[in-house]
Design an enzyme around this catalytic site. Structure first.
Site, PDB file in Angstrom:
ATOM      1  N   GLN A  31     -41.112  17.501   1.232  1.00  0.00           N
ATOM      2  CA  GLN A  31     -41.289  17.107   2.677  1.00  0.00           C
ATOM      3  C   GLN A  31     -41.965  18.133   3.559  1.00  0.00           C
ATOM      4  O   GLN A  31     -42.494  18.158   4.776  1.00  0.00           O
ATOM      5  CB  GLN A  31     -40.170  16.629   3.079  1.00  0.00           C
ATOM      6  CG  GLN A  31     -39.617  15.396   2.419  1.00  0.00           C
ATOM      7  CD  GLN A  31     -38.359  15.138   3.112  1.00  0.00           C
ATOM      8  OE1 GLN A  31     -38.113  14.527   4.308  1.00  0.00           O
ATOM      9  NE2 GLN A  31     -37.153  14.525   2.347  1.00  0.00           N
ATOM     10  N   ASP A  32     -41.878  19.461   3.091  1.00  0.00           N
ATOM     11  CA  ASP A  32     -42.314  20.737   3.806  1.00  0.00           C
ATOM     12  C   ASP A  32     -43.901  20.702   4.071  1.00  0.00           C
ATOM     13  O   ASP A  32     -44.466  20.675   2.942  1.00  0.00           O
ATOM     14  CB  ASP A  32     -41.742  21.888   3.270  1.00  0.00           C
ATOM     15  CG  ASP A  32     -41.972  23.160   3.932  1.00  0.00           C
ATOM     16  OD1 ASP A  32     -41.228  23.590   4.695  1.00  0.00           O
ATOM     17  OD2 ASP A  32     -43.267  23.756   3.951  1.00  0.00           O
ATOM     18  N   ILE A  33     -44.090  21.010   5.320  1.00  0.00           N
ATOM     19  CA  ILE A  33     -45.623  20.842   5.757  1.00  0.00           C
ATOM     20  C   ILE A  33     -46.395  21.864   5.129  1.00  0.00           C
ATOM     21  O   ILE A  33     -47.578  22.006   4.546  1.00  0.00           O
ATOM     22  CB  ILE A  33     -45.799  20.451   6.892  1.00  0.00           C
ATOM     23  CG1 ILE A  33     -45.155  19.111   7.522  1.00  0.00           C
ATOM     24  CG2 ILE A  33     -47.191  20.648   7.609  1.00  0.00           C
ATOM     25  CD1 ILE A  33     -45.032  18.856   9.030  1.00  0.00           C
ATOM     26  N   TRP A  73     -46.291  29.279   0.342  1.00  0.00           N
ATOM     27  CA  TRP A  73     -46.140  29.700   1.785  1.00  0.00           C
ATOM     28  C   TRP A  73     -46.934  30.834   1.906  1.00  0.00           C
ATOM     29  O   TRP A  73     -47.422  31.081   2.949  1.00  0.00           O
ATOM     30  CB  TRP A  73     -44.532  29.715   2.284  1.00  0.00           C
ATOM     31  CG  TRP A  73     -43.797  28.688   2.231  1.00  0.00           C
ATOM     32  CD1 TRP A  73     -44.403  27.339   3.054  1.00  0.00           C
ATOM     33  CD2 TRP A  73     -42.428  28.445   2.005  1.00  0.00           C
ATOM     34  NE1 TRP A  73     -43.132  26.632   2.833  1.00  0.00           N
ATOM     35  CE2 TRP A  73     -42.164  26.962   2.391  1.00  0.00           C
ATOM     36  CE3 TRP A  73     -41.330  29.144   1.301  1.00  0.00           C
ATOM     37  CZ2 TRP A  73     -40.891  26.529   2.207  1.00  0.00           C
ATOM     38  CZ3 TRP A  73     -40.262  28.437   1.076  1.00  0.00           C
ATOM     39  CH2 TRP A  73     -40.108  27.033   1.625  1.00  0.00           C
TER      40      TRP A  73
END
Length: 291
Positions: free
Chosen positions: A243-245, A285
């Site tokens: 769910q991490d954008i 990231w």
């Protein structure tokens, strides 16, 4: 305390510092490769001054404190080793991905360690505060929270204690631009810790699945928050929060997709990255957030 510590390379401390510097609470000098680390050891707040004096291939660290400390030095080193993944052979992680589709990404960020948040309760508060916010405002909000209700020691900031936060009024957090619900989540979760209904020492001993099951029962904590706490609070190695954008955007960029991937696609891709999905998350990231 004043020690020199050798760590198995490769270990890209400079790249780790660049990521940590995103947080305005961090006390980092990139040129000197130093960082002040506020940690709790045996119930005592201690600030460690850490400097890289080695190289990527042969990392060496100067570990010192401003004053003599009331705990065993080995306890401090053990906690630092956990936080900075000094006990994780990063070469094994890189070798695992060498012939993987993420191989070029792991070559680019070779030796970059996953670094945990320095205070476990602080991490829980941070992931609650940061949920559903853009990164810039998320860090602004957590900085306000810490500098208003926490304390500074030897140049480093400590998150407030659960006892302090449990006694706050919602209006005090609203004054910092917390939403009504987020203010309630932060205070109510702190009350659970103070009253003994949630014990972080017990959580440390749980499996990933048990931690998620325990935390999502708490109002205001969903799967993303629980998974981020597992990663940054407990240092677990095999988390991939779909769910991490940021991860979604990292995959979109890396694979040159026109749109962000579906959860199904992310699960299918990440299945090949077990048991190091936390590092896959980190490097994705890095690819979009850190130059």
């Amino acid at each position: 305390m004043d020690k020199i510590l050798d760590v198995v390379g490769p270990y890209n401390f400079h790249q780790a510092l660049k990521r940590l510097k995103i947080d305005p609470l961090s006390a980092i000098d990139l040129e000197k490769e130093t960082i002040l680390i506020p940690i709790w050891v045996k119930g005592y707040p201690i600030v460690v001054d850490l400097q890289q004096i080695g190289t990527l291939e042969k990392p060496r660290f100067h570990v010192k404190t401003k004053n003599e400390i009331p705990v065993a030095h080995d306890d401090v080193i053990q906690q630092l080793s956990h936080l900075f993944h000094w006990n994780i052979p990063l070469k094994e992680v890189a070798d695992f991905f060498q012939n993987n589709e993420l191989g070029p990404l792991f070559q680019r960020f070779r030796g970059t360690p996953f670094v945990c948040d320095f205070q476990m309760y602080g991490c829980l508060m941070k992931v609650i505060i940061h949920q559903q916010l853009n990164m810039t405002f998320a860090y602004t909000l957590s900085e306000r929270f810490v500098k208003t209700f926490g304390f500074e020691q030897d140049g480093a900031w400590f998150y407030p204690t659960p006892e302090t936060v449990s006694k706050l009024e919602v209006s005090q957090l609203r004054d910092l631009q917390f939403s009504q619900r987020k203010a309630e989540y932060v205070i109510d979760t702190s009350k659970l810790l103070v009253e003994g209904d949630l014990n972080l020492d017990d959580v440390v001993q749980m499996s990933d699945e048990e931690v998620i099951k325990t935390l999502v029962k708490i109002r205001g904590i969903g799967p993303w928050t629980a998974e981020c706490f597992l990663m940054f609070g407990l240092g677990r190695m095999d988390l991939f929060p779909i769910q991490d954008i940021g991860i979604q955007n990292g995959m979109k960029k890396y694979y040159n997709w026109e749109t962000k991937p579906t959860h199904e696609t992310m699960l299918e891709k990440s299945a090949k990255w077990e048991p190091y999905r936390t590092y896959a998350s980190l490097y994705l990231w890095e690819s979009i957030e850190v130059n």
